[in-house]
Design a protein around this motif. Structure first.
Motif, short mmCIF file in Angstrom:
data_model
loop_
_atom_site.label_atom_id
_atom_site.label_comp_id
_atom_site.label_asym_id
_atom_site.label_seq_id
_atom_site.Cartn_x
_atom_site.Cartn_y
_atom_site.Cartn_z
N SER A 158 11.25 4.67 -38.89
CA SER A 158 10.28 5.24 -37.96
C SER A 158 9.00 5.69 -38.65
N LEU A 159 9.07 5.94 -39.97
CA LEU A 159 7.90 6.42 -40.71
C LEU A 159 7.03 5.29 -41.23
N VAL A 160 7.54 4.08 -41.23
CA VAL A 160 6.77 2.93 -41.72
C VAL A 160 5.71 2.55 -40.70
N THR A 161 4.46 2.46 -41.17
CA THR A 161 3.33 2.06 -40.33
C THR A 161 2.60 0.91 -41.03
N PRO A 162 1.60 0.31 -40.37
CA PRO A 162 0.82 -0.75 -41.04
C PRO A 162 0.14 -0.27 -42.33
N LYS A 163 -0.04 1.04 -42.49
CA LYS A 163 -0.69 1.57 -43.69
C LYS A 163 0.30 1.88 -44.82
N THR A 164 1.59 1.80 -44.53
CA THR A 164 2.58 2.11 -45.56
C THR A 164 2.55 1.05 -46.66
N LYS A 165 2.52 1.50 -47.91
CA LYS A 165 2.46 0.58 -49.05
C LYS A 165 3.66 0.73 -49.98
N MET A 166 4.28 1.91 -49.98
CA MET A 166 5.33 2.17 -50.97
C MET A 166 6.32 3.20 -50.45
N ILE A 167 7.57 3.07 -50.90
CA ILE A 167 8.61 4.07 -50.68
C ILE A 167 9.04 4.57 -52.06
N VAL A 168 9.13 5.88 -52.21
CA VAL A 168 9.64 6.49 -53.44
C VAL A 168 11.07 6.95 -53.18
#
Length: 387
Positions: A158-168
């Motif tokens: 749910s937190l992923v958007t088109p602006k998301t680039k990375m997950i830590v």
């Protein structure tokens, strides 16, 4: 002094601030048990120290390539490949003076201002600090106690958007000691591949795990080419002061991270790198001993802490921290940190040192002797009676 505005976005690591306060109280004559600093209390193994001395005597006192001494990059690649059953080459490895440079170099190389990075909260505070510092948007994912402080995969989606680039991700996790399961990692990998995201996988505690073997997200399909693994020598080999870490990453990225290294550090200390080769290739019995002792300390501290009214603590599966829930006391975590130090003689960290979702918790490090832990439990029991 007119400071640059970017400094307003830079956080800190409060363990060192609390440590300084505790030392000042000790200078004033107060007895303090130190449970704030996250470093092994053991000495660096003798074979590693001797290797560094030999390196100094053999003129390892000059510059080396910014990416590191090739023999160490080779040793890291071989060790990682063997432990994770993946194919990593020396060209995928960059040596750095500690783990923190891997965080900031990776983010500087991959993340543009305004892009989003999802990170664990509570979590290691440098993630959020650096994301903010480079002008990106830090998006916290809550590590919930009811999930044993593992992230919720549906919430991550749910937190992923088109602006998301990375997950830590960080497993084993600081400050809670949680460990992501294979199902967790598989689901995170699928989200990363589906959305074309990078993953920064902080595996600095990968050898300090109490049940089973560590699983890396690089072991899942499509992840080796989009993951940057952060690891190092500080926790595993009790080498915090040596400042030696490394990143494992796609080969295309290593030249850019190395260029950042050139501009900021030139290179990592060469004689330290020689000692790190010995750490990887030499006798591992000291590591096994340390992990065995950490497990004994965890079990003793965890049981004793849960016997004290108001401290409700899950059992960590890795690292060397307890993260008890203290909401029963009805005060903020920062106030509990202050009271524990001044009234209880115990240096601990407020849960909010690790982000806003750390409210209602404190962190104790059990990287100290059983004698100190027993003393801490006694002080805590007395503190609770007075409270």
């Amino acid at each position: 002094m007119r400071l640059a505005e970017r400094l307003d976005h830079l956080g800190t690591e409060t363990a060192f601030i609390v440590f300084s306060k505790a030392l000042e109280l000790e200078r004033q004559g107060k007895d303090i048990v130190h449970l704030e600093i996250g470093e092994p209390d053991f000495d660096t193994p003798r074979n590693i120290i001797d290797s560094a001395i030999d390196a100094l005597n053999n003129h390892w006192t000059h510059y080396c390539p910014s990416a590191g001494v090739y023999e160490l990059r080779e040793a890291v690649a071989e060790d990682f490949s063997k432990r994770r059953n993946v194919n990593v080459k020396p060209e995928n490895v960059v040596i750095a003076p500690g783990g923190k440079p891997v965080i900031i170099f990776t983010l500087l190389a991959l993340i543009n201002p305004g892009e989003e990075v999802i990170y664990p909260n509570p979590g290691y505070p440098i993630y959020e600090s650096v994301i903010d510092f480079i002008g990106a948007k830090a998006v916290p994912i809550k590590m919930r106690e009811e999930r044993d402080f593992r992230l919720d995969v549906d919430e991550l989606k749910s937190l992923v958007t088109p602006k998301t680039k990375m997950i830590v991700i960080n497993s084993p996790h600081n400050p809670t000691g949680s460990v992501l399961t294979e199902d967790d990692l598989k689901a995170i990998a699928e989200i990363a591949v589906e959305n074309d995201l990078y993953v920064l996988s902080d595996e600095i505690y990968s050898r300090i795990i109490y049940n089973g073997e560590h699983t890396s997200i690089t072991q899942f399909p499509g992840m080796l080419e989009r993951t940057i693994v952060l690891d190092g020598f500080s926790k595993t080999y009790a080498m915090t002061g040596w400042r030696a870490g490394y990143g494992i990453m796609p080969e295309e990225l290593t030249s850019h991270v190395s260029k950042l290294e050139t501009n900021i550090n030139s290179c990592t200390s060469t004689f330290t790198q020689v000692a790190c080769i010995e750490a990887i290739k030499g006798d591992q019995s000291a590591v096994d001993m340390m992990v065995s002792q950490f497990k004994k300390r965890r079990d003793f501290f965890h049981e004793g802490l849960n016997d004290i009214k108001g401290f409700n603590c899950h059992k960590p599966h890795g690292a060397f921290y307890l993260f008890p829930n203290i909401r029963e006391y009805g005060i903020k975590s920062s106030e509990m940190e202050d009271k524990l130090m001044h009234d209880g003689g115990i240096a601990a960290l407020t849960g909010t040192s690790f982000g806003e979702y750390g409210e209602g918790y404190v962190r104790f490090s059990y990287a100290t002797s059983l004698e100190n832990i027993e003393k801490a439990l006694s002080k805590l029991a007395d503190f609770v009676k007075k409270f």
